[in-house]
Design an enzyme around this catalytic site. Sequence first.
Site, short mmCIF file in Angstrom:
data_model
loop_
_atom_site.label_atom_id
_atom_site.label_comp_id
_atom_site.label_asym_id
_atom_site.label_seq_id
_atom_site.Cartn_x
_atom_site.Cartn_y
_atom_site.Cartn_z
N SER A 196 0.84 -1.20 0.00
CA SER A 196 0.00 0.00 0.00
C SER A 196 0.87 1.25 0.00
O SER A 196 2.07 1.18 0.25
CB SER A 196 -0.91 0.01 1.23
OG SER A 196 -0.16 0.40 2.36
N LYS A 197 0.22 2.33 -0.28
CA LYS A 197 0.93 3.59 -0.45
C LYS A 197 1.74 3.95 0.80
O LYS A 197 2.84 4.49 0.71
CB LYS A 197 -0.09 4.70 -0.73
CG LYS A 197 0.50 5.85 -1.49
CD LYS A 197 -0.57 6.79 -1.95
CE LYS A 197 0.02 7.91 -2.76
NZ LYS A 197 -0.98 8.79 -3.30
N ARG A 198 1.18 3.59 1.96
CA ARG A 198 1.88 3.92 3.19
C ARG A 198 3.20 3.17 3.31
O ARG A 198 4.10 3.56 4.03
CB ARG A 198 1.00 3.59 4.40
CG ARG A 198 0.13 4.77 4.81
CD ARG A 198 -0.62 4.45 6.07
NE ARG A 198 -1.46 3.27 5.86
CZ ARG A 198 -1.55 2.28 6.72
NH1 ARG A 198 -0.86 2.28 7.82
NH2 ARG A 198 -2.35 1.26 6.47
N ARG A 199 3.30 2.05 2.59
CA ARG A 199 4.52 1.24 2.70
C ARG A 199 5.35 1.33 1.43
O ARG A 199 5.92 0.34 0.99
CB ARG A 199 4.16 -0.20 3.02
CG ARG A 199 3.45 -0.33 4.33
CD ARG A 199 3.21 -1.74 4.74
NE ARG A 199 2.24 -1.77 5.80
CZ ARG A 199 0.93 -1.87 5.60
NH1 ARG A 199 0.45 -2.00 4.39
NH2 ARG A 199 0.11 -1.86 6.62
#
Length: 474
Positions: A255-258
């Site tokens: 995901s974008k956070r990772r």
Amino acid sequence: MSKVRTRIAPSPTGYLHLGTARTALYSWAYARHFGGEFVLRIEDTDVARSTQDSVAQILASMQWLGLDHDEGPYYQMQRLVRYHEVAEQMIAAGTAYRCWCTPAELDAMREAQRARGEKTRYDGRWRPRPGKLLPPAPAGVQPVVRFANPPHGMVIWDDLVKGPISISNEEIDDLIILRPAPEGATADAAALGVPTYNFAVVVDDWDMAITHVFRGDEHINNTPWQINIFRALGAPLPRFGHCPIILGEGGQKLSKRRGAVSVTAYRDAGYLPEAMLNYLARLGWSHGDEELFTLQQMVQWFDGSHLARSPAQWDPAKLAWVNAHYIKIADDTRLAGLVQEQLTSRGVAAAGLELLERASALFKDRCSTVVELTDWVEMIFVPVAPRAEDLAAHVGDAVRPALRSLRERFTDIAWDKATIAAAMREALAAHQLKMPQLAPALRVLVCGRTQTPSIDAVLALFPRTTVLARLQHV
Ligand code: GLU
């Protein structure tokens, strides 16, 4: 057997996600392998979240990857007449019906089910049945259209990736297939309604004669509805293949956070499309032990077998390794163009391609991205700032006289690698030094770093005036 037709159907609610890019690659390669066709469809029925910018990004990403489509892009919002028509046919045939439940009623229904400890689901109150008396349609409520899902039996399919899957119809309810348009929608949408994903996807896959559907396994739970709708329409069923998700670091969903999850982010970070494709291909599919292969080889090998059933782990180090390979074998003229784009985006005045070509050839073996390559090339154009400790360690009094005479020689020799090397050998002899004393000093002063490829070759890349200027204060 009918002609193989596959498709990718991204929703333009953001960039092209790596998972979608991988499914696009599988769909594309499958069509190409069997001499079939690949269709691009933009699923833009989520009016609130779809944007033109996302459409542009998706198209640009597909083009950059080189996954060319034979048909499309189709846009679902341009096909509203068709969905409306099919919904009306289904209502007439008794496989769909209008439902006038208000959101408040649905909430109350679910609340009551929860209170009874039941699974929440639509209770079929507007579903016509022989002998059942439906209440009069309430005024002022715009109905939705629901699919009359078969109440019993199993939905079974042989998934191309996961093998046989079966889900009981008792598990699924009568899903909404067409809704009134939201506020602010186009006049068309207001008049015709907007289809939900599971309905539009079936009408489209049917109309577009799709024979094989590859997609992410987050859609597995949608497939029974879709199969039931295909059957209700008397439409031929495509084969389905659900690819497991891609895991990011720590085993979580990528995901974008990772980290970066969009194709464009990798393009901008200096990855080559052929490296992305090679890496994505292996992330969920294998052909023996092959790690590095061309797209042509993949097309030759990709027949839908050997797709992994379990999730793959995104591995940035492996991607960098694959990219380094493709940079190493990339044509220097092409790399020069990419480096030039990167330099321009950094505000560095565009340099001549011929120089960038020679620089790319010299540095590319050390780089795993075009950004790293640009970091090397940039030192030719942007002043360097040698670190104090490097200066102290490598530019001492012992080497200064040699540097000064070399600077003198550099003013009027022919400016090429061989002549520069000869001048360096002369300076070494005259000052009784060894190359390991002179070369690091030149590297630090001219390149601002202690490690470079062969220094004579590096110096030859620089304009003579730049080298003289950087040796000015020795
Ligand atoms: N628009 C859907 C998505 O992006 C397509 C799923 C499918 O391929 O059916 O997830």
